[in-house]
Design an enzyme around this catalytic site. Sequence first.
Site, short mmCIF file in Angstrom:
data_model
loop_
_atom_site.label_atom_id
_atom_site.label_comp_id
_atom_site.label_asym_id
_atom_site.label_seq_id
_atom_site.Cartn_x
_atom_site.Cartn_y
_atom_site.Cartn_z
N HIS A 147 0.92 -1.25 0.16
CA HIS A 147 0.04 -0.03 -0.02
C HIS A 147 0.80 1.39 0.19
O HIS A 147 0.70 2.37 -0.86
CB HIS A 147 -1.06 -0.09 1.10
CG HIS A 147 -1.78 1.41 1.26
ND1 HIS A 147 -2.96 1.54 0.88
CD2 HIS A 147 -1.14 2.56 2.05
CE1 HIS A 147 -3.26 2.66 1.26
NE2 HIS A 147 -2.40 3.39 1.87
N GLU A 148 1.95 1.38 0.84
CA GLU A 148 2.83 2.39 1.09
C GLU A 148 3.55 2.74 -0.37
O GLU A 148 3.77 3.89 -0.92
CB GLU A 148 3.58 2.38 2.19
CG GLU A 148 2.85 2.50 3.63
CD GLU A 148 2.03 3.67 3.72
OE1 GLU A 148 2.00 4.60 3.24
OE2 GLU A 148 0.80 3.11 4.50
N HIS A 151 1.87 4.21 -3.15
CA HIS A 151 1.67 5.81 -3.11
C HIS A 151 2.86 6.54 -4.00
O HIS A 151 2.76 7.08 -4.75
CB HIS A 151 1.65 6.39 -1.86
CG HIS A 151 0.62 6.28 -1.08
ND1 HIS A 151 -0.92 6.76 -1.56
CD2 HIS A 151 -0.14 5.64 0.00
CE1 HIS A 151 -1.68 6.46 -0.76
NE2 HIS A 151 -1.49 5.85 0.25
N GLU A 209 -6.02 6.57 -1.88
CA GLU A 209 -5.87 5.44 -0.88
C GLU A 209 -6.62 4.25 -1.28
O GLU A 209 -6.12 3.16 -1.24
CB GLU A 209 -6.60 6.06 0.60
CG GLU A 209 -6.00 6.98 1.30
CD GLU A 209 -4.49 6.28 1.89
OE1 GLU A 209 -4.39 5.24 2.15
OE2 GLU A 209 -3.59 7.24 1.90
#
Length: 295
Positions: A147-148, A151, A209
Amino acid sequence: MKIKKIALVVSLSVFTSVAAAKDAQVVVQDGIEVKPIPGYYKLASKEKIDHEASLQYAGMLQKAEQAGALVPDDHPQVRRLRAIAARMMPYASRWNPDAAQWKWEVNLFNSKQVNAFCMPGGRIGFFSGILTTLKLTDDEVAAIMGHEVAHALREHSRGQMLKSTGTSVLARLAGAGASAWFGIDPRVTDTIAQYGSQAASLKFSRDDERESDLIGLDLAARAGFDPRAGIVLWKKMASLNKGQPPAWMSTHPGGKERIAIMNQHMNVLLPLYARAKGTTPARLPPYRGAPAAAR
């Protein structure tokens, strides 16, 4: 009569051939759909953002080391994080070709914060609190890391900067126009305009997100980590975030929404994981994660 039978057989053969050709053209989606990074992101300098991220990350490492908060390289948890990253990052260039040239860094900070991040250029940081409080399995660590990293891969920081600037300017112009047309005090319309700008920026963040959730699980699944861990992970996170503002007032979507979206995409995520494991989705055992620690 024979002629009719022959014609019928020929017709069926042609129909079957056409149907087979159409089936051959059907391509099953390989994981989460890869979309191009918006062209207008080029309006913000990638080199400048990367340079600033590099300096900021180096400064964080230096300060953490001086404070004794930088976990040493030989610590088991650091080795664990780096091993997970090593499995996942070969698939990162699928989402951003530049990632093939990034010099990935993974570090652990000794802090009770339940958080993690990835700066532009592949600079990853985990806080020990997220590992201990949530009792993360490797699959769940991969979901967070993915997820990070997503980004950074999708250049959300660059896009967010442009979106925030753009919405702020448009909001101010709209406020000035309303003031002139209706004869309202410009200070009042400017305040309203700023609230509108902030709300728009929150939406942009929530969209980022949602995208990162799915891309992160795609990366994890390709590397052989169970994407169903994302669902267990966000259930754990939801139990820690009671009393937070409603999703529409936050930069993050609500936990239930995130879980629902993940479930909707398991049909394309589980085949990736099964393929990495050399099996089929039907043969995968159920996922069970450790419960979060009590606070």
